[in-house]
Motif scaffolding. Sequence first.
Motif, PDB file in Angstrom:
ATOM      1  N   TYR A 173       0.845  -1.191   0.000  1.00 49.09           N
ATOM      2  CA  TYR A 173       0.000   0.000   0.000  1.00 49.09           C
ATOM      3  C   TYR A 173       0.872   1.229   0.000  1.00 49.09           C
ATOM      4  O   TYR A 173       2.017   1.188   0.460  1.00 49.09           O
ATOM      5  CB  TYR A 173      -0.852   0.029   1.273  1.00 49.09           C
ATOM      6  CG  TYR A 173      -1.642  -1.225   1.523  1.00 49.09           C
ATOM      7  CD1 TYR A 173      -2.944  -1.340   1.048  1.00 49.09           C
ATOM      8  CD2 TYR A 173      -1.091  -2.280   2.248  1.00 49.09           C
ATOM      9  CE1 TYR A 173      -3.683  -2.483   1.288  1.00 49.09           C
ATOM     10  CE2 TYR A 173      -1.823  -3.437   2.484  1.00 49.09           C
ATOM     11  CZ  TYR A 173      -3.122  -3.538   2.005  1.00 49.09           C
ATOM     12  OH  TYR A 173      -3.841  -4.669   2.234  1.00 49.09           O
ATOM     13  N   LEU A 181       4.044   0.463   2.153  1.00 53.64           N
ATOM     14  CA  LEU A 181       3.761  -0.329   3.345  1.00 53.64           C
ATOM     15  C   LEU A 181       3.365  -1.758   2.993  1.00 53.64           C
ATOM     16  O   LEU A 181       2.630  -1.991   2.031  1.00 53.64           O
ATOM     17  CB  LEU A 181       2.622   0.313   4.153  1.00 53.64           C
ATOM     18  CG  LEU A 181       2.785   1.785   4.548  1.00 53.64           C
ATOM     19  CD1 LEU A 181       1.560   2.254   5.327  1.00 53.64           C
ATOM     20  CD2 LEU A 181       4.055   1.984   5.376  1.00 53.64           C
ATOM     21  N   PHE A 222       1.866  -5.421   5.005  1.00 50.10           N
ATOM     22  CA  PHE A 222       1.153  -5.812   6.216  1.00 50.10           C
ATOM     23  C   PHE A 222       1.689  -7.164   6.696  1.00 50.10           C
ATOM     24  O   PHE A 222       1.532  -8.167   6.008  1.00 50.10           O
ATOM     25  CB  PHE A 222      -0.342  -5.907   5.913  1.00 50.10           C
ATOM     26  CG  PHE A 222      -1.188  -6.202   7.122  1.00 50.10           C
ATOM     27  CD1 PHE A 222      -1.358  -5.241   8.116  1.00 50.10           C
ATOM     28  CD2 PHE A 222      -1.800  -7.438   7.276  1.00 50.10           C
ATOM     29  CE1 PHE A 222      -2.143  -5.516   9.232  1.00 50.10           C
ATOM     30  CE2 PHE A 222      -2.589  -7.715   8.392  1.00 50.10           C
ATOM     31  CZ  PHE A 222      -2.756  -6.748   9.371  1.00 50.10           C
ATOM     32  N   ASP A 253      -0.916   2.187  14.349  1.00 45.37           N
ATOM     33  CA  ASP A 253      -0.590   0.769  14.241  1.00 45.37           C
ATOM     34  C   ASP A 253      -0.085   0.279  15.598  1.00 45.37           C
ATOM     35  O   ASP A 253       1.099   0.063  15.793  1.00 45.37           O
ATOM     36  CB  ASP A 253       0.481   0.593  13.146  1.00 45.37           C
ATOM     37  CG  ASP A 253       1.030  -0.806  13.093  1.00 45.37           C
ATOM     38  OD1 ASP A 253       0.288  -1.748  13.420  1.00 45.37           O
ATOM     39  OD2 ASP A 253       2.218  -0.958  12.723  1.00 45.37           O
ATOM     40  N   GLN A 269      -3.590  -0.797   7.484  1.00 44.90           N
ATOM     41  CA  GLN A 269      -2.807  -1.191   6.302  1.00 44.90           C
ATOM     42  C   GLN A 269      -2.402   0.004   5.445  1.00 44.90           C
ATOM     43  O   GLN A 269      -1.302   0.026   4.891  1.00 44.90           O
ATOM     44  CB  GLN A 269      -3.624  -2.184   5.454  1.00 44.90           C
ATOM     45  CG  GLN A 269      -3.724  -3.550   6.119  1.00 44.90           C
ATOM     46  CD  GLN A 269      -4.742  -4.470   5.467  1.00 44.90           C
ATOM     47  OE1 GLN A 269      -5.649  -4.021   4.766  1.00 44.90           O
ATOM     48  NE2 GLN A 269      -4.598  -5.763   5.700  1.00 44.90           N
ATOM     49  N   TYR A 270      -3.283   0.991   5.319  1.00 50.75           N
ATOM     50  CA  TYR A 270      -2.970   2.162   4.493  1.00 50.75           C
ATOM     51  C   TYR A 270      -2.230   3.242   5.273  1.00 50.75           C
ATOM     52  O   TYR A 270      -1.996   4.333   4.767  1.00 50.75           O
ATOM     53  CB  TYR A 270      -4.257   2.748   3.887  1.00 50.75           C
ATOM     54  CG  TYR A 270      -4.800   1.931   2.729  1.00 50.75           C
ATOM     55  CD1 TYR A 270      -4.437   2.221   1.408  1.00 50.75           C
ATOM     56  CD2 TYR A 270      -5.647   0.868   2.955  1.00 50.75           C
ATOM     57  CE1 TYR A 270      -4.934   1.476   0.346  1.00 50.75           C
ATOM     58  CE2 TYR A 270      -6.158   0.107   1.897  1.00 50.75           C
ATOM     59  CZ  TYR A 270      -5.798   0.417   0.602  1.00 50.75           C
ATOM     60  OH  TYR A 270      -6.282  -0.328  -0.444  1.00 50.75           O
ATOM     61  N   GLY A 271      -1.884   2.942   6.538  1.00 51.18           N
ATOM     62  CA  GLY A 271      -1.123   3.907   7.320  1.00 51.18           C
ATOM     63  C   GLY A 271      -1.953   5.087   7.789  1.00 51.18           C
ATOM     64  O   GLY A 271      -1.409   6.144   8.103  1.00 51.18           O
ATOM     65  N   TRP A 287       2.095  -4.009  13.117  1.00 54.71           N
ATOM     66  CA  TRP A 287       1.866  -4.895  11.978  1.00 54.71           C
ATOM     67  C   TRP A 287       2.362  -4.315  10.653  1.00 54.71           C
ATOM     68  O   TRP A 287       2.547  -5.029   9.684  1.00 54.71           O
ATOM     69  CB  TRP A 287       0.365  -5.186  11.842  1.00 54.71           C
ATOM     70  CG  TRP A 287      -0.140  -6.123  12.896  1.00 54.71           C
ATOM     71  CD1 TRP A 287       0.597  -6.948  13.686  1.00 54.71           C
ATOM     72  CD2 TRP A 287      -1.506  -6.330  13.266  1.00 54.71           C
ATOM     73  NE1 TRP A 287      -0.221  -7.673  14.518  1.00 54.71           N
ATOM     74  CE2 TRP A 287      -1.519  -7.307  14.286  1.00 54.71           C
ATOM     75  CE3 TRP A 287      -2.729  -5.783  12.834  1.00 54.71           C
ATOM     76  CZ2 TRP A 287      -2.707  -7.753  14.884  1.00 54.71           C
ATOM     77  CZ3 TRP A 287      -3.894  -6.225  13.416  1.00 54.71           C
ATOM     78  CH2 TRP A 287      -3.894  -7.203  14.439  1.00 54.71           C
ATOM     79  N   VAL A 288       2.495  -2.990  10.631  1.00 53.47           N
ATOM     80  CA  VAL A 288       2.837  -2.349   9.362  1.00 53.47           C
ATOM     81  C   VAL A 288       4.348  -2.329   9.205  1.00 53.47           C
ATOM     82  O   VAL A 288       5.085  -1.992  10.114  1.00 53.47           O
ATOM     83  CB  VAL A 288       2.255  -0.921   9.309  1.00 53.47           C
ATOM     84  CG1 VAL A 288       2.745  -0.182   8.080  1.00 53.47           C
ATOM     85  CG2 VAL A 288       0.731  -0.988   9.312  1.00 53.47           C
ATOM     86  N   TYR A 289       4.800  -2.700   8.022  1.00 49.68           N
ATOM     87  CA  TYR A 289       6.218  -2.794   7.718  1.00 49.68           C
ATOM     88  C   TYR A 289       6.513  -1.798   6.616  1.00 49.68           C
ATOM     89  O   TYR A 289       5.946  -1.874   5.528  1.00 49.68           O
ATOM     90  CB  TYR A 289       6.522  -4.222   7.258  1.00 49.68           C
ATOM     91  CG  TYR A 289       7.949  -4.503   6.911  1.00 49.68           C
ATOM     92  CD1 TYR A 289       8.829  -5.017   7.848  1.00 49.68           C
ATOM     93  CD2 TYR A 289       8.413  -4.277   5.608  1.00 49.68           C
ATOM     94  CE1 TYR A 289      10.150  -5.302   7.509  1.00 49.68           C
ATOM     95  CE2 TYR A 289       9.722  -4.544   5.270  1.00 49.68           C
ATOM     96  CZ  TYR A 289      10.590  -5.064   6.214  1.00 49.68           C
ATOM     97  OH  TYR A 289      11.888  -5.333   5.880  1.00 49.68           O
ATOM     98  N   GLU A 290       7.379  -0.862   6.926  1.00 51.40           N
ATOM     99  CA  GLU A 290       7.697   0.143   5.907  1.00 51.40           C
ATOM    100  C   GLU A 290       8.858  -0.325   5.044  1.00 51.40           C
ATOM    101  O   GLU A 290       9.922  -0.693   5.552  1.00 51.40           O
ATOM    102  CB  GLU A 290       8.033   1.487   6.570  1.00 51.40           C
ATOM    103  CG  GLU A 290       8.080   2.592   5.541  1.00 51.40           C
ATOM    104  CD  GLU A 290       8.618   3.900   6.093  1.00 51.40           C
ATOM    105  OE1 GLU A 290       8.510   4.147   7.304  1.00 51.40           O
ATOM    106  OE2 GLU A 290       9.164   4.665   5.290  1.00 51.40           O
ATOM    107  N   SER A 313       1.137   4.877   1.667  1.00 51.42           N
ATOM    108  CA  SER A 313       0.584   5.628   2.791  1.00 51.42           C
ATOM    109  C   SER A 313       0.340   7.080   2.378  1.00 51.42           C
ATOM    110  O   SER A 313       0.850   7.529   1.348  1.00 51.42           O
ATOM    111  CB  SER A 313       1.555   5.599   3.972  1.00 51.42           C
ATOM    112  OG  SER A 313       2.593   6.529   3.761  1.00 51.42           O
TER     113      SER A 313
END
Length: 358
Positions: free
Chosen positions: A77, A85, A87, A349, A343-345, A353-356, A79
């Motif tokens: 996704y 991003l 998930f 979070d 998920q969309y920042g 869970w969100v991984y950049e 952001s």
Amino acid sequence: MEIEKDLLPPEELKTLFSDPMKLEFGKTFTDYMFTMEYTRKEGWKDPKIEPYHPLVLDPATMMFHYSQTAFEGQKAYKSPKDEILLFRPQENARRMNRSLKRMCIPEISEELFLQAECELLTLEKRWIPTQKGTSLYVRPTVIPTEAIVGPIRPSDEYLFFIILSPVGPFFKEGFNPVGLLADKAYSRAASGGTGEAKTGGNYAGSIAASQVASNKGYSQVLWLDAKEHRYIEEVGAMNIFFVLDDRLVTPPLMGTILPGVTRKSVLEMAGDLGIEAEERLISIDELIGGITSGRVTEIFGTGTAAVISPVGRISYDEEEYVVNNNETGYWAKKFFDTLTGIQYGELEDKYGWVYEVE
Ligand SMILES: *Cc1c(COP(=O)(O)O)cnc(C)c1O
């Protein structure tokens, strides 16, 4: 190979993205792909990013005959701050290895898996649509490439590739309820089989039942267990949840159900959103009884492709049962909004869970 960026001219991408909600799921692919090969002698080797290209394989390649494969499905996704991003991608890396292990394919290090995704996504950033409801679908896949139509044994050679596809909503219904068909004549996975692995054969075996469902006007199959055709397992490419007596119920993972990352996330966040969750066996009779008595107030599926998919109709034994007036329910919407917000920042979070992608 020399990476020349922007293979598809920018104005053509612009046309393609003029209405990203209309992108057909998994039909369009980006400029580049990641590949890595395996040989028994040298192990996994030669990771590279190349222009997206067809694979040329000998007709005797094991890939075409015995389906010793594994794949993953994720979404990237963009952001509001223009970051890329993912998930919980570590969960996908881990599950890929569990699938590989089940299929007797050599595992791929989680770091390498993630690094490959990150490099490809960074290169392909312009292909991530920004509109809410759209994303860049990530499809890592391993196939056996040894050419031998001999005894059934693990291949000595494999190809790992990652391809990317800009996508809109998974179901043509969008975020509206879908109908499911439960049919005792078919089952998806048996105890001791490959149901918990993301491997090609599970899906090939499900097509016949899906066609029966589709011909009757239902978008997917609600699978029942293979032994008694009684207990609910999951849906085509989604796990299933019921709101029963104001509690969230989902079947337990006992080897025949695909352990979804979305399923796991819904279970982990349920308490915080104000509903108690329970993993337990639920039979089709209990479900039908619960719908007719009004104890089952909502049904929804969970999976990366659709995130949350409300279910409005269940067909079983030539009868149709309507849930929540065939409308999207409170909990389906709540989980959808919360998950997609994270998920969309857009939402905090708090679970990490969100991984950049750097
Ligand atoms: C991929 C898949 C799911 C959902 O898993 P997620 O990790 O949530 O995307 C559920 N069932 C099947 C059969 C699947 O292939």
